[in-house]
Design a protein around this motif. Sequence first.
Motif, PDB file in Angstrom:
ATOM      1  N   GLU A 197      70.090 -56.327  43.422  1.00 19.56           N
ATOM      2  CA  GLU A 197      70.177 -57.789  43.370  1.00 19.56           C
ATOM      3  C   GLU A 197      68.926 -58.363  42.691  1.00 19.56           C
ATOM      4  N   MET A 198      67.774 -57.795  43.046  1.00 22.97           N
ATOM      5  CA  MET A 198      66.518 -58.323  42.524  1.00 22.97           C
ATOM      6  C   MET A 198      66.410 -58.082  41.016  1.00 22.97           C
ATOM      7  N   LEU A 199      66.689 -56.836  40.585  1.00 21.26           N
ATOM      8  CA  LEU A 199      66.564 -56.528  39.154  1.00 21.26           C
ATOM      9  C   LEU A 199      67.626 -57.237  38.325  1.00 21.26           C
ATOM     10  N   SER A 200      68.725 -57.616  38.959  1.00 27.58           N
ATOM     11  CA  SER A 200      69.792 -58.267  38.185  1.00 27.58           C
ATOM     12  C   SER A 200      69.368 -59.662  37.704  1.00 27.58           C
ATOM     13  N   GLN A 201      68.221 -60.154  38.217  1.00 29.02           N
ATOM     14  CA  GLN A 201      67.682 -61.425  37.714  1.00 29.02           C
ATOM     15  C   GLN A 201      66.988 -61.247  36.364  1.00 29.02           C
ATOM     16  N   LEU A 202      66.715 -60.004  35.986  1.00 32.76           N
ATOM     17  CA  LEU A 202      65.939 -59.742  34.772  1.00 32.76           C
ATOM     18  C   LEU A 202      66.860 -59.485  33.592  1.00 32.76           C
ATOM     19  N   PRO A 203      66.700 -60.234  32.495  1.00 34.40           N
ATOM     20  CA  PRO A 203      67.556 -60.007  31.329  1.00 34.40           C
ATOM     21  C   PRO A 203      67.499 -58.568  30.827  1.00 34.40           C
ATOM     22  N   GLY A 204      66.342 -57.913  31.017  1.00 28.40           N
ATOM     23  CA  GLY A 204      66.182 -56.559  30.477  1.00 28.40           C
ATOM     24  C   GLY A 204      66.936 -55.475  31.233  1.00 28.40           C
ATOM     25  N   ALA A 205      67.358 -55.769  32.449  1.00 31.95           N
ATOM     26  CA  ALA A 205      68.055 -54.738  33.241  1.00 31.95           C
ATOM     27  C   ALA A 205      69.496 -54.643  32.739  1.00 31.95           C
ATOM     28  N   THR A 206      69.788 -53.605  31.979  1.00 30.85           N
ATOM     29  CA  THR A 206      71.057 -53.539  31.246  1.00 30.85           C
ATOM     30  C   THR A 206      72.222 -53.105  32.125  1.00 30.85           C
ATOM     31  N   TYR A 207      72.030 -52.021  32.856  1.00 31.85           N
ATOM     32  CA  TYR A 207      73.130 -51.509  33.700  1.00 31.85           C
ATOM     33  C   TYR A 207      72.586 -51.228  35.092  1.00 31.85           C
ATOM     34  N   LEU A 208      73.190 -51.848  36.093  1.00 36.46           N
ATOM     35  CA  LEU A 208      72.769 -51.669  37.486  1.00 36.46           C
ATOM     36  C   LEU A 208      74.014 -51.455  38.341  1.00 36.46           C
ATOM     37  N   GLU A 209      74.017 -50.393  39.121  1.00 31.80           N
ATOM     38  CA  GLU A 209      75.141 -50.190  40.044  1.00 31.80           C
ATOM     39  C   GLU A 209      74.619 -49.576  41.336  1.00 31.80           C
ATOM     40  N   ARG A 210      75.221 -50.011  42.457  1.00 34.57           N
ATOM     41  CA  ARG A 210      74.896 -49.386  43.749  1.00 34.57           C
ATOM     42  C   ARG A 210      76.127 -48.625  44.233  1.00 34.57           C
ATOM     43  N   THR A 211      75.899 -47.365  44.578  1.00 35.27           N
ATOM     44  CA  THR A 211      76.996 -46.509  45.048  1.00 35.27           C
ATOM     45  C   THR A 211      76.554 -45.807  46.331  1.00 35.27           C
ATOM     46  N   PRO A 259      76.030 -53.845  30.242  1.00 34.26           N
ATOM     47  CA  PRO A 259      75.397 -54.220  28.981  1.00 34.26           C
ATOM     48  C   PRO A 259      75.945 -55.544  28.465  1.00 34.26           C
ATOM     49  N   GLY A 260      75.044 -56.404  28.040  1.00 36.36           N
ATOM     50  CA  GLY A 260      75.453 -57.700  27.487  1.00 36.36           C
ATOM     51  C   GLY A 260      75.346 -58.834  28.482  1.00 36.36           C
ATOM     52  N   ASP A 261      75.328 -58.503  29.801  1.00 35.24           N
ATOM     53  CA  ASP A 261      75.290 -59.552  30.823  1.00 35.24           C
ATOM     54  C   ASP A 261      74.038 -60.420  30.748  1.00 35.24           C
ATOM     55  N   GLY A 262      72.921 -59.800  30.397  1.00 35.72           N
ATOM     56  CA  GLY A 262      71.649 -60.513  30.578  1.00 35.72           C
ATOM     57  C   GLY A 262      71.116 -61.203  29.349  1.00 35.72           C
ATOM     58  N   ARG A 263      71.934 -61.293  28.276  1.00 35.22           N
ATOM     59  CA  ARG A 263      71.396 -61.860  27.032  1.00 35.22           C
ATOM     60  C   ARG A 263      70.850 -63.261  27.221  1.00 35.22           C
ATOM     61  N   VAL A 264      69.646 -63.464  26.671  1.00 34.53           N
ATOM     62  CA  VAL A 264      69.028 -64.782  26.776  1.00 34.53           C
ATOM     63  C   VAL A 264      69.114 -65.433  25.401  1.00 34.53           C
TER      64      VAL A 264
END
Length: 251
Positions: free
Chosen positions: A162-176, A244-249
């Motif tokens: 959740e925290m890293l998903s605030q950063l545009p640079g974090a391209t792919y994040l998944e919790r399993t 990928p693509g979610d965080g584009r600023v």
Amino acid sequence: MSKVFSRPESLLDTPLHYCPGCGHSIIHRLIAEVIDELQIRERAILVPPAGCAVLAYNYLDVDAIEAAHGRASAVATGLKRLRPDCVVFTYQGDGDLAAIGIAESIHAANRSEKITVIYVNNAVYGMTGGQMAPTTMIGQKTTTTPFGRDVDQAGYPILICEMLSQLPGATYLERTSVHDAKHILRTRKAIKRAFEVQLAGQGFSLVEVLSPCPTNWHLTPAEAHRHVPEQMVKTFRLGVFREPGDGRVSC
Ligand SMILES: Cc1ncc(C[n+]2csc(CCOP(=O)(O)OP(=O)(O)O)c2C)c(N)n1
Ligand code: SF4
């Protein structure tokens, strides 16, 4: 007769030192399977952690460079920048990544370093005897929170995805999670996706894996595997947090 099941080539035939029911051994196998499938063994470089997985280089048949506690993302950054043709990945526990290594982790994600992070969240410091980690859940008993984690004293569990998903640079994040066969397969898919993001040069990829620690949770292996879906996922929601693509600023 055709062979339907065998040891991945990238997993050495060495007995694992992990406790019965520990998630690390399952996750090692998944990484080895994915490395074989993507045929990247000759160019893969592992950066192992301080923690129970400190000996990961004894099991995964790839090149490895040990980092000091928490510094894996920084070491991986240097390796990847020097050898962009290599597939560089860290393997870190929650103490390693979310405590002492939190700064390195945030900045590597923010810079969108083209590395892959396998982050093993067992909500406790395993190797050193079960102290509170940044991920220890509210009310969870550990050796340093014998009456349960109290938010007034110790704050809240840190939710890395959740925290890293605030950063545009974090391209792919998944919790399993690896508590049952269905989720083990989901984790395998996520690890493969994370490596694919790196291979495509798309940026920083991280898979957070909820992982049982029966020894420090003082549960049997079966109880610990049930504890993940019954308790841990209430705090640590499973799912994809960034693609990928979610965080584009835009400017
Ligand atoms: C600079 C430094 N401080 C403290 C330690 C001691 N230490 C080794 S492993 C560890 C915690 C590991 O916990 P975690 O990352 O959650 O991994 P686990 O053992 O649970 O897999 C600590 C504090 C160390 N090796 N180096
Ligand atoms: S102490 Fe916990 S994390 Fe470490 S090997 Fe044992 S079960 Fe796994």
